[in-house]
Scaffold this active site. Structure first.
Site, PDB file in Angstrom:
ATOM      1  N   ASP A 137       0.825  -1.211   0.000  1.00  0.00           N
ATOM      2  CA  ASP A 137       0.000   0.000   0.000  1.00  0.00           C
ATOM      3  C   ASP A 137       0.865   1.270   0.000  1.00  0.00           C
ATOM      4  O   ASP A 137       2.031   1.247   0.394  1.00  0.00           O
ATOM      5  CB  ASP A 137      -0.894   0.042   1.237  1.00  0.00           C
ATOM      6  CG  ASP A 137      -1.992  -1.012   1.199  1.00  0.00           C
ATOM      7  OD1 ASP A 137      -2.011  -1.794   0.240  1.00  0.00           O
ATOM      8  OD2 ASP A 137      -2.803  -1.034   2.147  1.00  0.00           O
ATOM      9  N   ASP A 138       0.213   2.356  -0.413  1.00  0.00           N
ATOM     10  CA  ASP A 138       0.703   3.743  -0.242  1.00  0.00           C
ATOM     11  C   ASP A 138       1.694   4.215  -1.294  1.00  0.00           C
ATOM     12  O   ASP A 138       2.088   5.378  -1.279  1.00  0.00           O
ATOM     13  CB  ASP A 138       1.341   3.963   1.139  1.00  0.00           C
ATOM     14  CG  ASP A 138       0.370   3.739   2.271  1.00  0.00           C
ATOM     15  OD1 ASP A 138      -0.840   3.624   1.985  1.00  0.00           O
ATOM     16  OD2 ASP A 138       0.813   3.677   3.427  1.00  0.00           O
ATOM     17  N   HIS A 156      -5.794   2.785  -4.226  1.00  0.00           N
ATOM     18  CA  HIS A 156      -5.717   3.068  -2.786  1.00  0.00           C
ATOM     19  C   HIS A 156      -6.155   4.516  -2.527  1.00  0.00           C
ATOM     20  O   HIS A 156      -5.631   5.173  -1.630  1.00  0.00           O
ATOM     21  CB  HIS A 156      -4.290   2.830  -2.297  1.00  0.00           C
ATOM     22  CG  HIS A 156      -4.173   2.605  -0.813  1.00  0.00           C
ATOM     23  ND1 HIS A 156      -4.976   1.731  -0.119  1.00  0.00           N
ATOM     24  CD2 HIS A 156      -3.325   3.142   0.111  1.00  0.00           C
ATOM     25  CE1 HIS A 156      -4.635   1.733   1.160  1.00  0.00           C
ATOM     26  NE2 HIS A 156      -3.636   2.599   1.333  1.00  0.00           N
ATOM     27  N   HIS A 171       3.651  -2.403   3.094  1.00  0.00           N
ATOM     28  CA  HIS A 171       3.709  -1.037   2.568  1.00  0.00           C
ATOM     29  C   HIS A 171       5.027  -0.801   1.837  1.00  0.00           C
ATOM     30  O   HIS A 171       6.082  -1.274   2.283  1.00  0.00           O
ATOM     31  CB  HIS A 171       3.570  -0.005   3.683  1.00  0.00           C
ATOM     32  CG  HIS A 171       2.254  -0.072   4.402  1.00  0.00           C
ATOM     33  ND1 HIS A 171       2.000  -0.981   5.409  1.00  0.00           N
ATOM     34  CD2 HIS A 171       1.111   0.655   4.235  1.00  0.00           C
ATOM     35  CE1 HIS A 171       0.760  -0.825   5.843  1.00  0.00           C
ATOM     36  NE2 HIS A 171       0.193   0.156   5.153  1.00  0.00           N
ATOM     37  N   HIS A 182      -5.029   9.121  -0.254  1.00  0.00           N
ATOM     38  CA  HIS A 182      -4.958   8.300   0.951  1.00  0.00           C
ATOM     39  C   HIS A 182      -5.964   8.783   1.987  1.00  0.00           C
ATOM     40  O   HIS A 182      -5.648   8.979   3.168  1.00  0.00           O
ATOM     41  CB  HIS A 182      -3.538   8.301   1.535  1.00  0.00           C
ATOM     42  CG  HIS A 182      -3.292   7.139   2.459  1.00  0.00           C
ATOM     43  ND1 HIS A 182      -3.540   7.202   3.811  1.00  0.00           N
ATOM     44  CD2 HIS A 182      -2.810   5.889   2.220  1.00  0.00           C
ATOM     45  CE1 HIS A 182      -3.218   6.039   4.371  1.00  0.00           C
ATOM     46  NE2 HIS A 182      -2.777   5.226   3.427  1.00  0.00           N
TER      47      HIS A 182
END
Length: 706
Positions: free
Chosen positions: A84-85, A135, A236, A139
């Site tokens: 993620d991210d 995603h 991540h 965020h």
């Protein structure tokens, strides 16, 4: 009062200015959103009710566009690593390198704003056989924002990926989510809304909690499935230091591969076809436009930061130069007074007057009451319709002459007075100005120096009781008078105010009198005197009280004329840039100073104010408060010093913060209007201020009004 043929003042620029400021604020806000992207994970609604049991006990892949939720799990010994991210220019390439080393595939849930910033990384992810999901764009917690914002976040992310890769995504992992058992009811509803736009939700079986940086061993333990079960593992590749994540991958992958696990994408792990579909041409173009919009917003924000920095440096430098020059001017003037011979030559005071009935009697009476030994007063009535000339004639004062002429404008009235004056020293005074008894004497003492051709007096605001009057009082003392001290020291005085100025007769005749082709005839005349080779100085002790505008409308009209006339005079005297002597000092010191601080910076001020508004929304208030208070204190100290030099009370300083919030905006809008008027070629007519007679109340009052 000089008459010009005028067309209707332009107005469309106000709409354009407003539209431009709105666009600027929107661009800055967009940049604030995309640069404020955070990272990490963890439930944001710890006290919210849980999602339906059939979801929290099901698999991590959720299809929610049907009446009954459908969940799917990974096959045995199948691990879908998810990151993620990202993408992140430092950590994503390291993660990809580890995956390539062990021939493992994964799914990357990317943040749309970061996709726009690093599209090459998303293309590398796909080129190496990995999968991409959404995603959100910034965020954001989709369960905590309005539905329109959540839908926009998903649409923008899908568009960004399409522009970068030519593919559209359907997988979606909400920020701040974790394993299915931690899913809350608000998050579940947000996922159902996302399913309406074709998104399949992906949560996790195992949360590595690498965002907490618990250590490599802890990450490996948290990410490893139990027994032979498959799992979607949450990790991540951005949002902070991910060195532990990279190291954990390098340990976990070879060990689990030896144990018979395979690492694949989410879609392949559940036996589904590829989640990515070919993007339409329109989607690709929209993605490219979004990427350029984000880049443009970033460039614009950087430019605004640079502009703000330059303006701040120039402003502080200006205050420093003003204070240094003021101290030098005070020492030089006071030292010079002790050495120079006394000037007692005859003086002719010329008062041009057009409808000055409110103040003319007080003006003339204050002049006659001067303690100067040889003085004549010439009132040139420029076709007044309110009986101005009659008022003066009925006073029957010795040494006062009245000359009547048809209305021809202030320069013509001044030139009439110059031609009929008997003395070689001339003082030009506005019809709303009141002198103190020693003003004329103090004003002309500078002529003891034969190189001095003209002298500016110290103009003070008479009607300063209201807030607007106090603001103008501060402006006169801080801006005008500090500037005049600086101009005196630098030898480039651009303006002797019409309210009080002294000239040698030969100087005025040598420059062909007062010019009439600009609306700032006092600035135009002063520049002509400098270019003729004469010194122009400032006499702080020669005080004249003038009536300032008492309403915002009158102030606007006065400053509009002043600013427009100054632009005319600057353009007219631009050859001074290439001259030597006093003219060269005007051209290379005075004109650039006027251009920067009276034109360029005021023109950028609306954008600076919008940037300040942007800061209130996106920047820490504590930092903004400290910066604003710091600048205010700096201005306050400068203002206190200027008031002290002028022997004024410090009481009006309390209005300074409000001046920055209201008065300053009016002044820069005046500059905008003036520049537009000049650019489109309009000619502004003389706009006379309505007098209230407040200056007349000063006769005999003297310093008590301070």
């Amino acid at each position: 009062m000089a008459r010009h043929v005028a067309r209707r003042a332009p107005r469309a620029h106000w709409l354009l200015l407003l539209l431009g400021l709105v666009v600027l604020l929107a661009a800055l806000s967009f940049n604030g959103l995309v640069t404020g992207v955070g990272g990490g994970t963890g439930p944001s609604q710890a006290y919210a009710s849980p999602a339906p049991r059939q979801v929290t006990t099901g698999g991590p892949v959720l299809r929610l566009d049907t009446p009954t939720p459908v969940t799917r799990r990974m096959r045995d010994r199948t691990i879908a690593l998810t990151f993620d991210d990202g993408p992140d220019p430092r950590w994503t390439p390291q993660v990809l390198d580890v995956l390539r080393r062990y021939h493992a595939h994964a799914t990357f849930f990317v943040v749309g704003a970061r996709v726009n910033a690093h599209p090459e990384l998303v293309r590398r992810i796909l080129a190496e056989g990995h999968e991409v999901g959404s995603h959100t764009f910034t965020h954001v917690d989709v369960s905590a924002v309005p539905a329109w914002r959540a839908r926009s976040e998903l649409a923008w992310t899908r568009t960004a990926i399409a522009g970068a890769t030519g593919r559209e995504v359907t997988l979606f992992r909400p920020p701040f989510s974790s394993v299915t058992t931690a899913l809350t009811a608000p998050q579940y509803e947000a996922l159902r809304d996302a399913a309406g736009s074709g998104h399949v939700a992906v949560l996790a079986d195992r949360d590595a909690k690498d965002w907490q940086r618990p250590g490599v061993s802890a990450i490996v333990r948290a990410a490893t499935p139990q027994g032979s079960a498959g799992a979607v593992v949450l990790m991540h590749d951005a949002g902070g230091d991910r060195s532990q994540t990279v190291a954990a991958l390098d340990q976990m992958l070879p060990r689990l591969i030896r144990e018979g696990y395979r690492f694949t994408t989410v879609s392949e792990g559940i036996g589904a076809p590829s989640s990515m579909v070919q993007a339409t041409v329109g989607a690709r173009l929209s993605g490219a436009a979004l990427r350029w919009a984000q880049a443009g917003a970033g460039w614009l924000t950087s430019a605004m930061n640079l502009l703000l920095g330059v303006a701040l440096v120039l402003g502080v430098a200006r205050l420093a130069v003003q204070v240094v020059c003021a101290r030098r001017h005070v020492r030089r003037v006071r030292r010079g007074r002790r050495r120079r011979p006394e000037v007692t030559a005859p003086v002719s005071v010329i008062v041009p007057a057009y409808n000055e009935a409110a103040n003319i009697a007080a003006t003339v009476r204050s002049l006659v009451a001067s303690g100067y030994p040889a003085l004549e007063v010439i009132v040139v009535d420029d076709g007044s319709t309110d009986g101005t000339a009659d008022i003066v004639e009925r006073m029957r004062l010795r040494g006062v002459r009245v000359i009547r002429q048809e209305n021809a404008g202030k320069p013509a009235a001044l030139n009439t007075g110059i031609r009929t004056a008997r003395a070689d020293l001339l003082v030009l005074v506005d019809g709303d100005t009141v002198f103190q008894p020693d003003t004329v004497y103090r004003l002309v003492q500078g002529f003891a120096d034969p190189t001095v051709g003209a002298i500016s007096g110290n103009t003070k605001v008479a009607n300063r009781r209201g807030l607007l009057g106090r603001w103008q009082h501060l402006e006169y003392v801080i801006g005008f008078n500090l500037d005049r001290r600086m101009y005196d020291v630098l030898g480039c005085m651009p303006t002797i105010p019409g309210a009080i100025g002294a000239f040698r007769r030969e100087v005025l005749l040598g420059v062909a009198g007062v010019p009439s082709d600009t609306l700032a005839e006092d600035t135009d005349l002063t520049m002509k005197v400098l270019r003729a080779g004469w010194r122009v100085v400032y006499e702080e002790s020669a005080i004249a009280w003038t009536e300032a505008p008492s309403s915002l409308r009158q102030l606007w009209r006065q400053r509009y004329r002043w600013c427009y006339g100054t632009l005319q005079a600057m353009w007219k005297h631009r050859p001074a840039l290439h001259e030597s002597g006093a003219g060269g000092k005007l051209g290379r010191r005075g004109l650039p100073y006027l251009a920067v601080f009276q034109i360029v910076l005021p023109l950028t001020a609306p954008a600076v104010d919008v940037f300040a508004l942007y800061g209130l929304i996106f920047l820490p208030w504590s930092e903004l408060a400290v910066a604003w208070l710091g600048l205010l204190l700096l201005q306050g100290f400068t203002a206190a010093y200027a008031l002290r030099l002028d022997r004024e009370r410090l009481g009006p300083l309390w209005t300074l913060p409000f001046q920055q919030l209201v008065y300053r905006q009016l002044m820069y809008l005046v500059v905008v209007q003036s520049v537009v008027t000049a650019v489109v070629g309009n000619r502004l007519r003389w706009q006379r201020m309505v007098r209230t007679g407040e200056a007349a109340a000063l006769v005999g009052a003297g310093p008590s009004v301070r």
